[in-house]
Design a protein around this motif. Structure first.
Motif, PDB file in Angstrom:
ATOM      1  N   ASN A   1      86.327  64.024 -84.617  1.00 34.56           N
ATOM      2  CA  ASN A   1      87.439  64.021 -83.662  1.00 34.56           C
ATOM      3  C   ASN A   1      87.985  62.730 -83.492  1.00 34.56           C
ATOM      4  OD1 ASN A   1      88.722  64.267 -80.841  1.00 34.56           O
ATOM      5  ND2 ASN A   1      87.842  65.899 -80.813  1.00 34.56           N
ATOM      6  N   THR A   2      89.464  62.870 -83.883  1.00 36.39           N
ATOM      7  CA  THR A   2      90.121  61.427 -83.963  1.00 36.39           C
ATOM      8  C   THR A   2      90.381  60.915 -82.586  1.00 36.39           C
ATOM      9  OG1 THR A   2      92.255  62.754 -84.273  1.00 36.39           O
ATOM     10  CG2 THR A   2      90.972  62.179 -86.199  1.00 36.39           C
ATOM     11  N   VAL A   3      90.183  61.617 -81.584  1.00 34.70           N
ATOM     12  CA  VAL A   3      90.463  61.309 -80.435  1.00 34.70           C
ATOM     13  C   VAL A   3      89.368  60.750 -79.553  1.00 34.70           C
ATOM     14  CG1 VAL A   3      91.701  62.004 -77.973  1.00 34.70           C
ATOM     15  CG2 VAL A   3      92.664  62.727 -80.138  1.00 34.70           C
ATOM     16  N   THR A   4      88.244  61.482 -79.738  1.00 37.62           N
ATOM     17  CA  THR A   4      87.143  61.148 -78.849  1.00 37.62           C
ATOM     18  C   THR A   4      85.963  60.492 -79.714  1.00 37.62           C
ATOM     19  OG1 THR A   4      85.978  63.340 -79.409  1.00 37.62           O
ATOM     20  CG2 THR A   4      87.562  63.126 -77.740  1.00 37.62           C
ATOM     21  N   GLY A   5      86.215  60.434 -80.920  1.00 43.62           N
ATOM     22  CA  GLY A   5      84.930  59.829 -81.734  1.00 43.62           C
ATOM     23  C   GLY A   5      83.855  60.846 -81.895  1.00 43.62           C
TER      24      GLY A   5
ATOM     25  N   GLN B   1      87.513  53.638 -84.042  1.00 43.29           N
ATOM     26  CA  GLN B   1      88.069  52.565 -85.060  1.00 43.29           C
ATOM     27  C   GLN B   1      87.136  53.052 -86.207  1.00 43.29           C
ATOM     28  OE1 GLN B   1      87.999  49.082 -82.722  1.00 43.29           O
ATOM     29  NE2 GLN B   1      86.049  48.418 -83.550  1.00 43.29           N
ATOM     30  N   TRP B   2      85.968  53.648 -85.838  1.00 45.63           N
ATOM     31  CA  TRP B   2      85.152  53.879 -86.989  1.00 45.63           C
ATOM     32  C   TRP B   2      85.500  55.201 -87.736  1.00 45.63           C
ATOM     33  CZ3 TRP B   2      81.154  51.257 -89.187  1.00 45.63           C
ATOM     34  CH2 TRP B   2      80.745  50.208 -88.720  1.00 45.63           C
TER      35      TRP B   2
ATOM     36  N   LEU C   1      80.569  55.083 -93.595  1.00 45.54           N
ATOM     37  CA  LEU C   1      81.411  55.035 -92.363  1.00 45.54           C
ATOM     38  C   LEU C   1      82.137  53.580 -92.579  1.00 45.54           C
ATOM     39  CD1 LEU C   1      78.892  56.380 -90.768  1.00 45.54           C
ATOM     40  CD2 LEU C   1      80.435  56.825 -89.153  1.00 45.54           C
ATOM     41  N   GLN C   2      83.145  53.404 -92.307  1.00 45.38           N
ATOM     42  CA  GLN C   2      83.916  52.145 -92.506  1.00 45.38           C
ATOM     43  C   GLN C   2      84.591  51.953 -91.041  1.00 45.38           C
ATOM     44  OE1 GLN C   2      85.832  52.116 -95.891  1.00 45.38           O
ATOM     45  NE2 GLN C   2      87.531  53.550 -95.494  1.00 45.38           N
ATOM     46  N   ASN C   3      84.597  50.663 -90.473  1.00 53.87           N
ATOM     47  CA  ASN C   3      85.523  50.299 -89.334  1.00 53.87           C
ATOM     48  C   ASN C   3      86.901  49.831 -89.789  1.00 53.87           C
ATOM     49  OD1 ASN C   3      86.391  48.710 -87.033  1.00 53.87           O
ATOM     50  ND2 ASN C   3      84.530  49.080 -86.271  1.00 53.87           N
TER      51      ASN C   3
END
Length: 429
Positions: A346-350, A374-375, A393-395
């Protein structure tokens, strides 16, 4: 018990007698077994093995036991199979040789002597997918590796991974920044991972042939208008014929390039859909060694699976529709059952979830950790070499990188990778 065991074949058990029949006493039977079941071996993931046998001719047989291990004539594992005549051994370590024998036992609990021994060497799994472990093992050690691209300098490199941690690296050629790595697979059918690149300015496409992660040569592919982009790579394991799926981001057209030994052969047309639909992964979700395509609608949140037959469209399976803030982040076999599943973020909530698929249809959801937005999920691969995919994963702000190690699709723990400049990106391949 007299018996003969053949890998991915039949264990033939003759009447229970107090003598062991040597393998060379059954040459005709064994030859026919190998010739028939050898075809099955090529079609299955090489980290599992199927054994079958005819019932024992002895009286009062209660069941059978499979004995196997990694040392000849020394079996560290035993399975009581009950009164069945077939079994599958899964999660064999790539590159490891295993030795197998079978016994029977009667109702009094008396067990026979071992059958003759057979051996089997498990090879690295070649997954049919984009983002699901697609031959991501560049040094043939059974674990997925990480391919990196520097969007500022055009540098490329491979990190060789083991148990979720980098063990070494190798540099690839540096090319202009309008070239991007679009995917990887074993284009030559020799067990070596290669890379495919596309130029987003000129529409050129090439294949880099690698040996153990080292660049060897280039194969030129067709040049097409730059609104065409590679959205997935697929092909039967250990087969040099591979399919490259492309989509036109302006028109919604989709095609398949069929490559033979890395060279372009011909094109197959796929359905044309609205440009808000995008292919987000290509993987075998039906356990038939055929690739299927996962599509999502970035406006409506709809998701579907296109079932393909030798690269040609066959039919559609509907998947759940969700809020468009959810995006498909990876497609891979997370359960080790040779069926692709889908990770969404979810690009809004993570938030992150895993959709479990059963033969291409939605079956269940597993909740994964919620983290700072940001991750971003950078890809999936089998970093432990156990047949189950994990998540990289990347930050995008700090340059930190991690791997989520999963166990049957559930989050288990995190391995922390070295932080590098945010100009470097893990390539989803």
């Amino acid at each position: 018990m007299d018996n003969i065991l053949a890998t991915v074949g039949r264990l033939i058990i003759s009447p229970r007698q107090p003598r062991l029949v040597r393998l060379d006493q059954w040459p005709v039977i064994l030859a026919s077994i190998i010739s028939f079941f050898g075809l099955l071996l090529q079609a299955r993931a090489a980290t599992s093995l199927t054994l079958a046998w005819d019932p024992s001719g002895g009286s009062g047989i209660a069941g059978y036991r499979l004995h196997y291990g990694t040392s000849s004539q020394s079996y560290s594992q035993t399975r009581d199979l009950g009164n069945t005549t077939t079994t599958t051994v899964s999660n064999l370590l790539p590159g490891q040789t295993y030795y197998f024998a079978v016994t029977d036992y009667n109702t009094a609990g008396v067990e026979s002597i071992y059958s003759n021994q057979v051996s089997f060497t498990s090879t690295a799994t070649v997954t049919i997918a984009n983002g699901s472990g697609v031959t991501k093992d560049f040094n043939n050690d059974g674990s997925a590796d990480l391919v990196w691209e520097n969007t500022s300098t055009g540098q490329r490199t491979i990190w060789f991974m083991k148990n979720g941690y980098p063990q070494g690296s190798t540099n690839l050629p540096t090319v202009p920044t309008d070239w991007h790595i679009a995917g990887s697979t074993d284009f030559l059918g020799n067990g070596q991972a290669n890379l495919i690149l596309e130029n987003t300015s000129t529409g050129q496409h090439i294949v880099w042939i690698l040996e153990n992660g080292i660049y060897v040569s280039t194969i030129a592919l067709p040049t097409v208008p730059n609104q065409w982009h590679i959205s997935g790579i697929a092909g039967v394991a250990f087969n040099s014929r591979k399919n490259v799926v492309l989509e036109n981001t302006d028109t919604g057209r989709h095609v398949v390039w069929v490559l033979d030994n890395g060279a372009y052969s011909f094109t197959l047309a796929l359905p044309t859909v609205g440009p808000q639909w995008h292919i987000t992964g290509v993987a075998d979700a039906l356990t038939n060694n055929q690739a299927q395509a996962i599509l999502e609608n970035t406006v409506t949140g709809q998701h579907v699976l296109w079932v393909l037959n030798n690269g040609a469209y066959s039919f559609t399976i509907a998947l759940p529709a969700v809020s468009p803030q959810w995006r498909v982040a990876a497609v891979a076999d997370f359960l080790g059952n040779d069926q692709a599943d889908i990770v969404l973020e979810n690009t809004v909530t993570g938030q992150h979830v895993l959709w479990i698929l059963n033969h291409g249809s939605y079956a269940d959801t597993t909740v994964l950790p919620t983290i700072n937005t940001q991750w971003k999920i950078a890809g999936a691969g089998d970093f432990l070499g156990n047949g189950q995919a994990d998540i990289a994963l990347q930050n995008i702000v700090t340059g930190e990188r991690n791997i989520w190690i999963l166990d049957s699709g559930a989050y288990a723990y995190t391995t922390v990778l070295p932080a590098v400049s945010t100009a470097w990106h893990i390539i989803e391949h």
